[in-house]
Design an enzyme around this catalytic site. Structure first.
Site: not given
Ligand code: NCD
Length: 363
Positions: A94-95, A177
């Site tokens: 998703r990111t 993040h």
């Molecule tokens: C998070 C991450 O990668 O830190 N996910 C994200 O970026 N949507 C959280 C996770 O992986 O649990």
């Protein structure tokens, strides 16, 4: 804070820069000639309330403008002369896609490296050299890495090279993040927009609060808003540590730790669930030995959540939110994810100094 105090990252050595407290790094990372917005986005500490509200307003605008074909085309022409590199050496869906979609909204063309085993890093090239190479072909580097300080190091390196290219941290180790925290704040601002605003609220974090980088960044960003109480619900082995609490103490933010999710949910305005980050286990299976059964959100918790409360999750989820909650109007996680695309588009626009052009576009 803000644009007034900009200092150049080219005037400071790496060791000295690296040793600065995070908030003091902000002026070095700002866009030249800007109003406090980042050139490199590395930490949540680069954002204060006015900047967060500016970004949220810009995201709303981009969202609205792109609904019409003419608007979408106008947005796409804004940055069609720029190219972005997505360097994701850590798992992501998703990111990665959310940043990709954000680039597409603004017309940037993109390239990506996701598997360093098939890049020249496999031939022994350092990550620093690889990323520096990409900067020859691209105008923005969006990166996610398991290494904590790599995005910061690369920002300093690139700013001190003949081709300064902005870095956008899409997740650095267990640490930070920042763009996830931006979308989380954007989601909270939207959720409470018509319910009195983002102040005097209780936000409950639950899950792996020690290794969850989204929690670290969001906990900080929340300190920008008045009287937001933070409750950290986790098994003792996964409870957030001093690196989170000392910031809250210094800022006079009310917070508490707990092992009782049900009790915390009763007074929550937002519950932020996270998964167990077992990829960081010292020995495989360490996390599985921890009893996490009381740190899950299901029908029982849903029944206790106030009517105006929201349930959030950075996703991906495992079983920490029962699927029976998904259709409840308070479940915000799907909308939260979509918000990410818009706020990332806003962040990329300000990184390149295109905020005013978007603000002047007809709605
Ligand atoms: C998070 C991450 O990668 O830190 N996910 C994200 O970026 N949507 C959280 C996770 O992986 O649990």
């Amino acid at each position: 804070m803000g644009g007034s105090g900009r200092r150049s990252i080219t005037d400071i050595g790496w060791e000295e820069f690296h040793a600065l407290p995070l908030e003091e790094k902000r002026p070095y990372l700002e866009r030249e000639g800007g109003r406090g917005e980042p050139f490199h986005t590395l930490f949540a500490q680069q954002f204060d309330r006015p900047l967060l509200e500016r970004l949220a307003a810009l995201a709303n605008r981009i969202r609205f403008i792109s609904k019409r074909k003419e608007g979408a085309l106008a947005l796409k022409s804004l940055l069609c002369h720029k190219r972005a590199m997505l360097y994701f050496s850590q798992p992501s869906s998703r990111t990665f896609l959310s940043h990709l979609a954000a680039c597409q909204i603004l017309g940037l063309t993109t390239g990506s490296v996701r598997d360093t085993s098939i890049s020249s890093e496999f031939k022994g090239e350092s990550k620093e050299d690889s990323i520096r190479t990409f900067s020859s072909y691209f105008d923005l580097i969006i990166m996610r890495t398991p290494e904590q300080g790599l995005a910061e190091k690369m920002s300093w390196e690139l700013s001190n090279s003949e081709r300064p290219v902005p870095i956008l941290n899409a997740g650095s180790g267990k640490d930070q993040h920042p763009t996830q925290a931006l979308l989380d704040i954007y989601t909270l601002l939207r959720s409470f927009e018509e319910k009195g605003g983002l102040h005097d609220r209780t936000v409950v974090f639950c899950g792996d609060l020690l290794r969850g980088r989204t929690v670290h960044s969001l906990s900080y960003l929340l300190t920008n808003f008045p009287r937001i109480r933070q409750v950290f619900v986790a098994p003792p082995q996964l409870q957030a540590d001093e690196s989170t609490f000392s910031v809250l103490r210094a800022k006079g933010v009310e917070f508490e730790t707990s092992e009782n999710l049900r009790e915390a949910v009763k007074s929550a305005d937002a519950v932020y669930m996270t998964r167990i980050q077992d990829e960081w286990d010292d020995a495989k299976g360490d996390s599985a030995k921890i009893d996490t059964s009381r740190f899950k959100f299901g029908a029982g918790e849903l029944a206790l959540l106030p009517e105006h409360g929201v349930i959030m999750h950075p996703l991906p989820r495992r079983d920490e939110i029962a699927t029976c909650c998904d259709h409840d109007p308070r479940a915000m996680y799907w909308r939260q994810m979509r918000n990410g695309m818009w706020i990332r588009a806003a962040l990329i626009a300000v990184t390149f100094g295109f905020e005013d052009q978007i603000t002047e576009m007809p709605l």
